[in-house]
Design an enzyme around this catalytic site. Sequence first.
Site, mmCIF file in Angstrom:
data_model
loop_
_atom_site.group_PDB
_atom_site.id
_atom_site.type_symbol
_atom_site.label_atom_id
_atom_site.label_comp_id
_atom_site.label_asym_id
_atom_site.label_seq_id
_atom_site.Cartn_x
_atom_site.Cartn_y
_atom_site.Cartn_z
ATOM 1 N N GLY A 12 -5.270 -4.215 5.979
ATOM 2 C CA GLY A 12 -6.770 -3.924 6.195
ATOM 3 C C GLY A 12 -8.148 -4.646 6.734
ATOM 4 C CB THR A 55 -0.091 1.072 4.795
ATOM 5 O OG1 THR A 55 0.320 0.080 4.297
ATOM 6 C CG2 THR A 55 1.048 1.999 6.621
ATOM 7 N N GLY A 56 -1.585 -1.489 6.074
ATOM 8 C CA GLY A 56 -1.308 -2.888 6.898
ATOM 9 C C GLY A 56 -2.120 -3.817 6.599
ATOM 10 N NE ARG A 74 -7.836 -7.673 1.967
ATOM 11 C CZ ARG A 74 -7.211 -7.224 1.955
ATOM 12 N NH1 ARG A 74 -7.272 -6.148 0.925
ATOM 13 N NH2 ARG A 74 -6.914 -6.460 3.376
ATOM 14 C CG ASP A 109 -7.139 -0.657 4.713
ATOM 15 O OD1 ASP A 109 -6.151 -1.602 4.333
ATOM 16 O OD2 ASP A 109 -6.468 0.750 4.746
ATOM 17 C CB THR A 161 -0.308 0.057 0.916
ATOM 18 O OG1 THR A 161 -1.599 -1.081 1.019
ATOM 19 C CG2 THR A 161 -1.716 1.464 1.206
#
Lengths: 136, 166
Positions: free
Chosen positions: A55, A52-53, A29, A32, A1
């Site tokens: 989701g 970021t990370g 899918r 976020d 991201t």
Amino acid sequence: TVGAVALDQNGNLAAATSTGGLNSQLKGRLSDSPLIGAGTYANNPYCAVSCTGKGEVIMRGVLAHEVYALVKYAGEGLQTASEKAVTMHKALLDGDMGLVSLNQQQEVAFAFNTNMMKRGYSLGGAAPLVALWDNE
Amino acid sequence: MKKFAIAIHAGAETVKREDISKEQETQYREGLQEALAAGNAVLEKGGSALDAVVAAIEKMENNPLFNAGIGGNLNIHGETAFDAAIMDGKNLKSGSVGSIRYVKNPIKLARVVMEKCRHNFMVDTGAEEFALSQGLELKPPSHFVTEEKLKSWHQNYYDDYLKGHD
């Protein structure tokens, strides 16, 4: 991201986030990143935020809006709000998270619970500062 | 002097330091600096924060080192698919796109959704039809797949499926 937040010379904030999603995610899918309030949020004059990370965790934490809420309603400073947003629901929202935020006062905040977040900023056109690891 | 600023990220993850070579570190830093320079160039001239974030993200989407655009992760079928969003803090307008596969720069599509679409979140083929109607550049799926991501997909398929990362 990848994500960016900016403040222009007219005092306006903007946030943007773009992602390729998870490795081996199911077809269909969504992350976020495109969910306003979860991975991306901007609201003058309080803050612009990009996340970021993991989701699924960021969505449930409504992470970007959480930073805004902590600044606006709890009166937190931007860095404190950013850190609290990432850490405050640790028991319920366990997963890698990171974010960058910026306000109208030209304050930049980074918060993450991983050992690496590729990141950088520049204030007033000054030479950019970039960092990768948590101890930089 | 008027204030302006830009800040970016290109992903947070938990990795072993020894898994990232010095050469990779240098490339990451160069990619970040390039994106910041693109955003700064807009802001210095008095451009908008919206234009600045798009300029910075476009650079990172075009950089195969980062998980967006070229170099994006591969899904369970070995395909790339992208999500993106933009929000204007001045008026709370926003544009989002999800599960798009053929648009060269997803952030540009999010921007036109915000500015020219009567909805603010478009996904899949409908989003791509809207991109076509707005004259955005399209690319075949192969454009986004890097050798490194393909190799990683083959090697780590089951591990990634179980833990995953955006």
